[in-house]
Design an enzyme around this catalytic site. Structure first.
Site, PDB file in Angstrom:
ATOM      1  N   SER A   1      45.047  34.171  44.021  1.00  0.00           N
ATOM      2  CA  SER A   1      43.749  34.812  44.205  1.00  0.00           C
ATOM      3  C   SER A   1      43.053  35.060  42.874  1.00  0.00           C
ATOM      4  CB  SER A   1      43.930  36.137  44.950  1.00  0.00           C
ATOM      5  OG  SER A   1      44.775  37.013  44.204  1.00  0.00           O
ATOM      6  N   GLU A   2      43.800  35.463  41.847  1.00  0.00           N
ATOM      7  CA  GLU A   2      43.174  35.737  40.552  1.00  0.00           C
ATOM      8  C   GLU A   2      42.476  34.508  39.997  1.00  0.00           C
ATOM      9  OE1 GLU A   2      44.286  37.046  35.990  1.00  0.00           O
ATOM     10  OE2 GLU A   2      45.820  36.274  37.345  1.00  0.00           O
ATOM     11  N   GLU A   3      43.210  33.392  39.975  1.00  0.00           N
ATOM     12  CA  GLU A   3      42.657  32.177  39.412  1.00  0.00           C
ATOM     13  C   GLU A   3      41.446  31.694  40.205  1.00  0.00           C
ATOM     14  OE1 GLU A   3      45.807  32.780  39.852  1.00  0.00           O
ATOM     15  OE2 GLU A   3      46.583  32.788  37.813  1.00  0.00           O
TER      16      GLU A   3
END
Length: 310
Positions: A215-217
């Site tokens: 999710s971060e990327e």
């Protein structure tokens, strides 16, 4: 009048038609002096041998004058052909400058100058920009309401150990199930405060599902490319020959912005800001803010098996 360039060789004929009984003297003079006598020292201009052709009741005489090398002093000077009391003369005239040649020469010189300047600029562009930033830096910080210069995104390879299941539970499953929304909001806010997105990739990144499940990327790259229009700095930890196995977002970044390849080691020598690698990174980063107010701030978040930091 004859238009003759300086330094040229010139032969001029004087044709005289006279009766067969006439004994007039035929010759060339300059300044009322025979040409051969006037130029006796240099022999630069000489009178030729007279020739004649018999006609029905007349004779055609031809006597020429030869300029072995035309010089500036010859221009405007009357060279007179005498035949008894009859005379004819020539005056040499300096040709007008060929402005087309000057124009073409000027254009060629200008184009060479432009090409040279462009070549020099392309060769030393990074050094020129970095020097300009250092020499003419602004004392005020940018007014873009950003707190950080860059958001760094890089892969952390999975460890081969018995603790893999625990790592998966702690770093992947729990954050995704319990903190997915809050993590996404934090990432979005942090990315929003950065002026650049730095993405580090390696040949192994494609096999680790880089940017596919994390999710971060996904949020960082989406916000950088689509929502905020951030500039992206792509750094290859190792030379990547084929980007076809990479996610489309990484392929797009590489095609649009290119990539900087890390070519040092992880020693103190590789930390020199004057090396070619760091010059390229600094060139793509925002200009340094003067005076420096504090040490570099670190923005760090570790979701799943990747680490992001400033």
């Amino acid at each position: 009048m004859n238009l003759i360039a300086s330094g040229s060789t010139l032969i001029v004929d004087c044709n005289i038609t006279d009766t067969k009984e006439n004994t007039n003297l035929r010759c060339w003079r300059v300044n009322d002096t025979l040409v051969d006598d006037y130029y006796n020292d240099t022999k630069r201009i000489r009178e030729g041998i007279e020739t004649n052709v018999s006609l029905k009741d007349r004779i055609l005489y031809t006597v020429n004058i030869t300029f072995f090398k035309v010089e500036m002093e010859d221009y405007g000077q009357p060279f007179v052909c005498h035949a008894g009391v009859s005379t004819a003369y020539i005056i040499l005239k300096l040709p007008a400058p060929d402005f087309r040649a000057y124009l073409i020469g000027g254009l060629v010189a200008f184009l060479l100058l432009v090409v040279s300047v462009l070549c020099i600029y392309n060769s030393f562009k990074i050094d020129i920009v970095l020097w300009y930033r250092s020499a003419f830096h602004a004392a005020q910080a940018p007014d873009d309401e950003k707190l950080y210069d860059a958001y760094v995104l890089y892969p952390k390879c999975p460890r081969e150990s018995q603790g893999r299941d625990v790592d998966t539970l702690v770093l992947k499953i729990l954050p995704e199930v319990l903190e997915k929304q809050s993590v996404a909001n934090v990432i979005d806010e942090n990315v929003k405060l950065c002026r650049r997105l730095i993405v580090l990739v390696s040949p192994e990144s494609s096999s680790f599902g880089f940017l596919k499940n994390m999710s971060e990327e996904q949020i960082a790259v989406y916000n950088a490319l689509i929502q905020y229009g951030m500039k992206v700095i792509l750094i290859e930890l190792e030379k990547i020959k084929d980007y076809s196995t990479m996610p489309e977002s990484i392929q797009y970044i590489q095609q649009k912005h290119g990539a900087i390849q890390w070519n040092g080691d992880f020693t103190e020598q590789s930390q020199c800001a004057k090396t070619k690698f760091w010059k390229k990174v600094r060139y793509r980063m925002p200009a340094r803010r003067y005076p420096p107010s504090s040490p570099v701030q670190l923005l760090r978040h570790t979701p799943c098996n990747y680490t992001a930091g400033k």
